[in-house]
Design a protein around this motif. Structure first.
Motif, PDB file in Angstrom:
ATOM      1  N   ALA A 339       0.844  -1.206   0.000  1.00  0.00           N
ATOM      2  CA  ALA A 339       0.000   0.000   0.000  1.00  0.00           C
ATOM      3  C   ALA A 339       0.878   1.256   0.000  1.00  0.00           C
ATOM      4  N   LYS A 340       1.963   1.213   0.790  1.00  0.00           N
ATOM      5  CA  LYS A 340       2.889   2.362   0.830  1.00  0.00           C
ATOM      6  C   LYS A 340       3.513   2.573  -0.540  1.00  0.00           C
ATOM      7  N   ASP A 341       3.984   1.467  -1.138  1.00  0.00           N
ATOM      8  CA  ASP A 341       4.628   1.560  -2.458  1.00  0.00           C
ATOM      9  C   ASP A 341       3.665   2.084  -3.520  1.00  0.00           C
ATOM     10  N   ALA A 342       2.384   1.808  -3.321  1.00  0.00           N
ATOM     11  CA  ALA A 342       1.385   2.282  -4.300  1.00  0.00           C
ATOM     12  C   ALA A 342       1.125   3.778  -4.134  1.00  0.00           C
ATOM     13  N   GLY A 343       1.580   4.370  -3.017  1.00  0.00           N
ATOM     14  CA  GLY A 343       1.421   5.814  -2.835  1.00  0.00           C
ATOM     15  C   GLY A 343       0.570   6.221  -1.649  1.00  0.00           C
ATOM     16  N   PHE A 344       0.019   5.244  -0.909  1.00  0.00           N
ATOM     17  CA  PHE A 344      -0.810   5.611   0.251  1.00  0.00           C
ATOM     18  C   PHE A 344       0.096   6.047   1.400  1.00  0.00           C
ATOM     19  N   PRO A 345      -0.222   7.171   2.074  1.00  0.00           N
ATOM     20  CA  PRO A 345       0.611   7.616   3.197  1.00  0.00           C
ATOM     21  C   PRO A 345       0.606   6.579   4.324  1.00  0.00           C
ATOM     22  N   ALA A 346       1.807   6.328   4.899  1.00  0.00           N
ATOM     23  CA  ALA A 346       1.962   5.262   5.903  1.00  0.00           C
ATOM     24  C   ALA A 346       0.967   5.400   7.048  1.00  0.00           C
ATOM     25  N   ASP A 347       0.719   6.646   7.491  1.00  0.00           N
ATOM     26  CA  ASP A 347      -0.143   6.802   8.671  1.00  0.00           C
ATOM     27  C   ASP A 347      -1.627   6.575   8.365  1.00  0.00           C
ATOM     28  N   THR A 348      -1.954   6.283   7.123  1.00  0.00           N
ATOM     29  CA  THR A 348      -3.370   5.987   6.809  1.00  0.00           C
ATOM     30  C   THR A 348      -3.603   4.491   6.625  1.00  0.00           C
ATOM     31  N   ILE A 349      -2.525   3.697   6.690  1.00  0.00           N
ATOM     32  CA  ILE A 349      -2.659   2.268   6.356  1.00  0.00           C
ATOM     33  C   ILE A 349      -2.759   1.444   7.635  1.00  0.00           C
ATOM     34  N   SER A 350      -3.770   0.609   7.748  1.00  0.00           N
ATOM     35  CA  SER A 350      -3.845  -0.258   8.933  1.00  0.00           C
ATOM     36  C   SER A 350      -4.673  -1.504   8.642  1.00  0.00           C
ATOM     37  N   PHE A 351      -4.448  -2.517   9.466  1.00  0.00           N
ATOM     38  CA  PHE A 351      -5.301  -3.700   9.465  1.00  0.00           C
ATOM     39  C   PHE A 351      -6.303  -3.564  10.592  1.00  0.00           C
ATOM     40  N   ASP A 352      -7.497  -4.033  10.369  1.00  0.00           N
ATOM     41  CA  ASP A 352      -8.500  -4.000  11.433  1.00  0.00           C
ATOM     42  C   ASP A 352      -9.433  -5.194  11.221  1.00  0.00           C
ATOM     43  N   THR A 353     -10.353  -5.401  12.152  1.00  0.00           N
ATOM     44  CA  THR A 353     -11.306  -6.497  11.994  1.00  0.00           C
ATOM     45  C   THR A 353     -12.713  -5.935  11.864  1.00  0.00           C
ATOM     46  N   ALA A 354     -13.402  -6.380  10.826  1.00  0.00           N
ATOM     47  CA  ALA A 354     -14.817  -6.007  10.664  1.00  0.00           C
ATOM     48  C   ALA A 354     -15.638  -7.193  11.159  1.00  0.00           C
ATOM     49  N   PRO A 355     -16.327  -7.066  12.304  1.00  0.00           N
ATOM     50  CA  PRO A 355     -17.105  -8.204  12.824  1.00  0.00           C
ATOM     51  C   PRO A 355     -18.112  -8.705  11.798  1.00  0.00           C
ATOM     52  N   MET A 356     -18.294 -10.028  11.754  1.00  0.00           N
ATOM     53  CA  MET A 356     -19.233 -10.586  10.780  1.00  0.00           C
ATOM     54  C   MET A 356     -20.637 -10.074  11.054  1.00  0.00           C
ATOM     55  N   ALA A 357     -21.261  -9.514  10.030  1.00  0.00           N
ATOM     56  CA  ALA A 357     -22.608  -8.959  10.196  1.00  0.00           C
ATOM     57  C   ALA A 357     -23.573 -10.028  10.701  1.00  0.00           C
ATOM     58  N   ILE A 358     -23.399 -11.256  10.233  1.00  0.00           N
ATOM     59  CA  ILE A 358     -24.371 -12.288  10.614  1.00  0.00           C
ATOM     60  C   ILE A 358     -24.258 -12.640  12.101  1.00  0.00           C
ATOM     61  N   ARG A 359     -23.060 -12.522  12.649  1.00  0.00           N
ATOM     62  CA  ARG A 359     -22.890 -12.771  14.094  1.00  0.00           C
ATOM     63  C   ARG A 359     -23.670 -11.738  14.889  1.00  0.00           C
TER      64      ARG A 359
END
Ligand SMILES: C[S@@+](CC[C@H](N)C(=O)[O-])C[C@H]1O[C@@H](n2cnc3c(N)ncnc32)[C@H](O)[C@@H]1O
Length: 404
Positions: A339-359
């Motif tokens: 993502a950084k190499d593609a041009g996105f600023p480092a401070d905007t890139i993160s991993f997160d978890t989206a809880p399953m809607a069905i749960r």
């Protein structure tokens, strides 16, 4: 459309309709898969504990998923688990093919009748479909995504019913849990974000695409995929479900859309079905397509470095026994760097978890705890929880405001 049981697939005119016997066989295949997950898979944990102890006594520490595999693959219990899983997978697809063949004329009429309705449908019969799609029957689906019927829709119809059985209903009545979960994530975490143009890459039959139109009804929504059979079916399905969404046969590595023409670019379990060479190109394309301030969100599998070697080994069985050659390798790629190499600023890139809607929907349905849904939404899920897991891993990045 009214839906009673959230684990039951909702009918619509372009859904393959099994007759009594086909339905029974499909239910069996789905239940077998459920049984393996519930009753056989847990047995691998004590087997691994015993194996690790034996190996340790011989001075070997099982520190990687490859070492765990080497030690486990000769164990009869593991072999039985792997063989049963593969058998159930093949049975799922074959049980749907029976329905497709019998129901074909009706389906063809329903799909063709919707061709000129709804949003745009752009096919590109001369397109060079990437080899990582054409070279194999992905996840043992006969014919893969590119079943060769450029003017047809067989791969789409097969996927629509087969993936419901594979997910054991955990995708929800419209198999749209991934899109719905990311939409919920956006609603909670980016409440002021109102995209006007949205692109879903690798949309297959549009399962995850449609929830974006529900969340942002005024937006122009596009789903793209590399084969005509998928986008043709996706378009007919969207029309059947009363959604005005556009579909095009395009390669996410190089779509042909104009620079800075989207506010939001998403994908759902696309990346692990591409390749090491395609991934940087897809990230570059996302950056090119986004307007300054726009978001890229990829929902896929959690990276391996978040899991212990045994969990990695279990998930990596898909690579070895389910025709998913890039499943394991993709999880080892440094997506933040891509993502950084593609041009996105480092401070905007993160991993997160989206809880399953069905749960969350299930929690709401218990009736015991009014706050249950919110608790599920806020729970931190362990990366690599066995399917059906608790959440989708999302990689999120934002294009710089002044960037071009
Ligand atoms: C697992 S399916 C995605 C499922 C879908 N997004 C959903 O949420 O239901 C992966 C899809 O990505 C598509 N695909 C693979 N490589 C692609 C590429 N370079 N461009 C566009 N689509 C691609 C495949 O044809 C397949 O339909």
């Amino acid at each position: 459309m009214a839906v009673g049981n959230i684990f039951q697939q909702a009918d619509h005119p372009v859904l393959p309709r099994p007759n009594h016997d086909e339905s029974s066989r499909q239910d069996f295949a789905k239940s077998l898969r459920g049984y393996i997950q519930r009753a056989v898979l847990p047995g691998l944990t004590p087997l691994f504990a015993k194996t690790a102890k034996e190996q340790k006594a011989q001075g070997v520490d099982l520190q990687s998923r490859h070492e765990v595999r080497r030690a486990m693959k000769s164990k009869p219990y593991f072999q039985a688990y792997a063989a049963m899983t593969r058998g159930a997978q093949e049975m799922i697809w074959h049980s749907v093919i029976d329905t497709l063949e019998r129901d074909w004329d009706r389906l063809e009429g329903e799909v063709s009748a919707r061709e000129d309705d709804g949003g745009a449908l752009k096919l590109d019969p001369g397109m060079d479909v990437p080899r990582y799609v054409t070279a194999l029957d992905i996840h043992c689906m006969p014919g893969g995504y590119d079943s060769g019927d450029a003017a047809g829709f067989a791969a789409g119809a097969l996927y629509e019913r087969g993936v419901y059985l594979y997910s054991m209903g955990f995708g929800g009545p419209f198999n749209d849990d991934k899109g719905r979960s990311v939409c919920n994530y956006i609603r909670r975490n980016l409440p002021d974000f109102k995209p006007k143009r949205i692109l879903d890459m690798g949309c297959t039959v549009g399962h995850s695409t449609l929830p974006y139109k529900e969340l942002f009804p005024d937006a122009e929504v596009w789903g793209i995929d590399v084969t005509g059979a998928l986008v043709r079916y996706a378009h007919a399905r969207a029309v059947a479900l009363n959604h005005d969404v556009n579909f095009a046969q395009m390669n996410a590595e190089d779509t042909g859309f104009e620079d800075e023409s989207f506010d939001l670019v998403v994908s759902h379990i696309l990346l692990h079905e591409t390749s090491g060479k395609a991934m940087p190109r897809i990230f570059n394309e996302c950056h090119r397509l986004l307007k300054p301030g726009g978001y890229m969100i990829h929902a896929d599998l959690p990276p391996f470095d978040l899991m212990d070697p045994f969990t990695q080994f279990v998930l990596d069985n898909e690579t070895y026994y389910n025709n998913e050659p890039f499943w394991g390798a993709m999880r080892e790629m440094d997506q933040v760097k891509l993502a950084k190499d593609a041009g996105f600023p480092a401070d905007t890139i993160s991993f997160d978890t989206a809880p399953m809607a069905i749960r969350e929907q299930m929690a709401k349905g218990t009736g015991y705890d009014a706050d249950a849904a919110e608790k599920v939404a806020n729970r931190k899920f362990r990366a690599g929880e066995y399917a059906p897991g608790g959440g989708w891993e999302v990689l999120i990045a934002r294009k710089a405001e002044g960037a071009s």
